[in-house]
Structures are given as structure tokens and as C-alpha cells.
Design a protein around this motif. Structure first.
Motif, mmCIF file in Angstrom:
data_model
loop_
_atom_site.group_PDB
_atom_site.id
_atom_site.type_symbol
_atom_site.label_atom_id
_atom_site.label_comp_id
_atom_site.label_asym_id
_atom_site.label_seq_id
_atom_site.Cartn_x
_atom_site.Cartn_y
_atom_site.Cartn_z
ATOM 1 N N LYS A 5 -9.798 7.173 17.348
ATOM 2 C CA LYS A 5 -10.912 7.209 16.424
ATOM 3 C C LYS A 5 -11.093 8.637 15.911
ATOM 4 N N GLN A 6 -11.083 8.785 14.590
ATOM 5 C CA GLN A 6 -11.271 10.094 13.979
ATOM 6 C C GLN A 6 -12.746 10.298 13.691
ATOM 7 N N GLN A 7 -13.246 11.536 13.902
ATOM 8 C CA GLN A 7 -14.637 11.840 13.634
ATOM 9 C C GLN A 7 -14.865 11.817 12.133
ATOM 10 N N THR A 8 -15.998 11.308 11.757
ATOM 11 C CA THR A 8 -16.365 11.321 10.345
ATOM 12 C C THR A 8 -17.713 11.993 10.211
ATOM 13 N N SER A 9 -17.933 12.603 9.077
ATOM 14 C CA SER A 9 -19.163 13.337 8.844
ATOM 15 C C SER A 9 -20.231 12.419 8.269
ATOM 16 N N THR A 10 -21.456 12.810 8.492
ATOM 17 C CA THR A 10 -22.576 12.112 7.890
ATOM 18 C C THR A 10 -22.872 12.681 6.503
ATOM 19 N N LYS A 11 -22.180 13.772 6.135
ATOM 20 C CA LYS A 11 -22.376 14.417 4.834
ATOM 21 C C LYS A 11 -21.152 14.184 3.955
ATOM 22 N N PRO A 12 -21.339 13.668 2.738
ATOM 23 C CA PRO A 12 -20.199 13.538 1.828
ATOM 24 C C PRO A 12 -19.650 14.912 1.469
ATOM 25 N N THR A 13 -18.345 15.012 1.315
ATOM 26 C CA THR A 13 -17.689 16.282 1.010
ATOM 27 C C THR A 13 -18.232 16.935 -0.250
ATOM 28 N N MET A 14 -18.489 16.174 -1.289
ATOM 29 C CA MET A 14 -18.891 16.744 -2.567
ATOM 30 C C MET A 14 -20.272 17.393 -2.524
ATOM 31 N N GLU A 15 -21.042 17.193 -1.467
ATOM 32 C CA GLU A 15 -22.348 17.815 -1.363
ATOM 33 C C GLU A 15 -22.295 19.129 -0.604
ATOM 34 N N ASN A 16 -21.132 19.534 -0.146
ATOM 35 C CA ASN A 16 -21.003 20.776 0.584
ATOM 36 C C ASN A 16 -20.767 21.932 -0.377
ATOM 37 N N TRP A 17 -21.387 23.072 -0.067
ATOM 38 C CA TRP A 17 -21.282 24.266 -0.893
ATOM 39 C C TRP A 17 -20.631 25.380 -0.101
ATOM 40 N N ASN A 18 -19.944 26.275 -0.807
ATOM 41 C CA ASN A 18 -19.308 27.388 -0.116
ATOM 42 C C ASN A 18 -20.260 28.573 -0.021
ATOM 43 N N ALA A 19 -19.860 29.590 0.711
ATOM 44 C CA ALA A 19 -20.700 30.760 0.966
ATOM 45 C C ALA A 19 -20.996 31.558 -0.295
ATOM 46 N N ALA A 20 -20.223 31.337 -1.349
ATOM 47 C CA ALA A 20 -20.448 32.050 -2.612
ATOM 48 C C ALA A 20 -21.322 31.256 -3.572
ATOM 49 N N PHE A 27 -9.397 23.482 2.306
ATOM 50 C CA PHE A 27 -8.761 24.658 2.887
ATOM 51 C C PHE A 27 -7.337 24.385 3.349
ATOM 52 N N SER A 28 -7.150 23.401 4.226
ATOM 53 C CA SER A 28 -5.804 23.123 4.711
ATOM 54 C C SER A 28 -5.703 21.698 5.252
ATOM 55 N N LYS A 29 -4.809 20.938 4.643
ATOM 56 C CA LYS A 29 -4.539 19.584 5.150
ATOM 57 C C LYS A 29 -3.325 19.596 6.074
ATOM 58 N N ASP A 30 -2.571 20.690 6.075
ATOM 59 C CA ASP A 30 -1.372 20.780 6.920
ATOM 60 C C ASP A 30 -1.347 22.128 7.618
ATOM 61 N N PRO A 31 -1.846 22.236 8.833
ATOM 62 C CA PRO A 31 -2.387 21.139 9.633
ATOM 63 C C PRO A 31 -3.800 20.788 9.172
ATOM 64 N N PRO A 32 -4.225 19.561 9.463
ATOM 65 C CA PRO A 32 -5.580 19.177 9.080
ATOM 66 C C PRO A 32 -6.597 19.951 9.923
ATOM 67 N N THR A 33 -7.361 20.795 9.273
ATOM 68 C CA THR A 33 -8.310 21.652 9.973
ATOM 69 C C THR A 33 -9.734 21.187 9.726
ATOM 70 N N TYR A 36 -13.965 17.915 11.196
ATOM 71 C CA TYR A 36 -13.669 16.511 10.911
ATOM 72 C C TYR A 36 -12.188 16.272 10.625
ATOM 73 N N ARG A 37 -11.392 17.321 10.723
ATOM 74 C CA ARG A 37 -9.929 17.267 10.497
ATOM 75 C C ARG A 37 -9.579 16.655 9.138
ATOM 76 N N ASP A 38 -10.404 17.020 8.139
ATOM 77 C CA ASP A 38 -10.157 16.536 6.778
ATOM 78 C C ASP A 38 -9.750 17.666 5.832
ATOM 79 N N GLY A 39 -9.539 18.867 6.401
ATOM 80 C CA GLY A 39 -9.106 20.009 5.601
ATOM 81 C C GLY A 39 -10.239 20.863 5.068
ATOM 82 N N TYR A 40 -11.484 20.472 5.309
ATOM 83 C CA TYR A 40 -12.641 21.227 4.844
ATOM 84 C C TYR A 40 -13.335 21.909 6.019
#
Length: 191
Positions: A5-20, A27-33, A36-40
Motif C-alpha cells: 500500500k502506497q501512502q497518499t496525501s490528503t492534499k491535491p498536488t496542484m494546491e501545493n506552493w513552493n517556497a518562492a 522534483f524527482s520521479k527516478d527515484p520517486p522521492t 508520498y513517493r510521488d516526486g514532490y
């Protein structure tokens, strides 16, 4: 065979903002970081370690992290790999560099466009920028593509940034120059 079972977030990706202040970048899908191991490098209530700093790790940092009880090498993380780091661990490494325990170049370089905005609860934007990867705008001699969220100015900042030292006049009011070079004042009231 049991399914992992992979962890899933309660927050949709498109609602996340960066520090800027922009949208959080993949960021990186290979390896999945990321937690939530979705690259974000995003976080949610399940992420107690706040894995929000997008960074390129160094071997000395991996050794430093292992000395603090988190051996990332056991997870397959190697020198030069992109990984979402815990904000507190990165901050510890930065402070260790300031204290002479690590070299400045050993602190993982930050990719601000992929670092979650919530990082700013732990680390200042100034510190992130000081350790930004060369690919980040502003470190490569290019004009910055993002603003410092700690500065409370609008996009233009001040009128001097747009119009130089020229005074501004209300619409409809101004000066006209005749063909002979004479300057006349115009009236903004139109009737």
C-alpha cells in the motif's frame, strides 16, 4: 501475494506552493522521492518529519545524517541524488556548516522551485536562497524568476522600479511638446 500500500496525501498536488510563492514543481520521479513517493517534496498531516526541502545530497551530508540517527544510505540514497529532505535535518546541516562541523559545500543544494512553502515555518527564505542550486534563477546570472516571499512588496515594488525617477501624473493630465519644442501643461478635466 500481499499488495504494497502506497501512502497518499490528503492534499491535491496542484494546491501545493513552493517556497518562492509559485506552484510546487515535480522534483524527482527516478527515484520517486517525497513523503508520498510521488516526486514532490510536499507534506501533509501524516508527514511527521516534514520532508519538504528539495535538495541534491552530498556524501558528507549523508554521513552527517547517519550520525544523527537517519541513515539515508540504507534507503539507497547516494551522493548527488535528488531527494526530499526533512526541513529540520537540512537546517541542522546548515548550522553545522556555520559552526565549522561541515563545509559549506557539503550542505545539500536546495531547489527552491520544488521546495514546499511550509519549509518557511522552519527555515528562512534567505537561508534557502544562500544554499540554492546553481540551476535556480538568481544563482546563474539570470534575472530571478521568483520573488522573496519575506519581502512584502507588490510585483513592481515601487514606482521607481518601473518608471525610474520620473514623476507620475494622473491620466489625462500631463505635458505636451509642440513641434517647436515648447512644453505646455494640459488640463485633465474634460467637459
Amino acid at each position: 501475494m500481499a499488495e504494497k500500500k502506497q501512502q497518499t496525501s490528503t492534499k491535491p498536488t496542484m494546491e501545493n506552493w513552493n517556497a518562492a510563492g509559485g506552484r510546487l514543481a515535480l522534483f524527482s520521479k527516478d527515484p520517486p522521492t517525497g513523503f508520498y513517493r510521488d516526486g514532490y517534496c510536499r507534506t501533509g498531516p501524516e508527514d511527521k518529519g516534514k520532508h519538504t526541502i528539495a535538495a541534491t545530497v552530498t556524501q558528507p551530508f549523508l554521513d552527517f545524517s547517519a550520525s544523527k540517527g537517519n541513515n539515508l544510505k540504507d534507503k539507497g540514497i547516494t551522493d548527488g541524488m535528488k531527494w526530499c529532505l526533512c526541513a529540520h535535518r537540512w537546517q541542522e546541516a546548515m548550522q553545522a556548516a556555520q559552526n565549522g562541523e561541515l563545509k559549506r559545500e557539503d550542505v545539500p543544494k536546495v531547489h527552491i522551485h520544488a521546495t514546499d512553502k511550509s519549509t518557511l515555518d522552519t527555515v528562512t527564505y534567505k537561508d534557502l536562497k544562500a544554499f540554492a542550486a546553481e540551476s535556480e534563477a538568481g544563482n546563474s546570472g539570470r534575472q530571478g524568476s521568483h520573488h522573496n516571499p519575506e519581502e512584502h512588496r507588490g510585483i513592481a515594488g515601487t514606482s521607481k522600479e518601473i518608471g525610474g525617477d520620473q514623476p507620475t501624473e494622473a491620466p489625462g493630465a500631463g505635458k505636451n511638446q509642440s513641434k517647436g519644442g515648447e512644453i505646455t501643461q494640459t488640463d485633465s478635466s474634460r467637459g
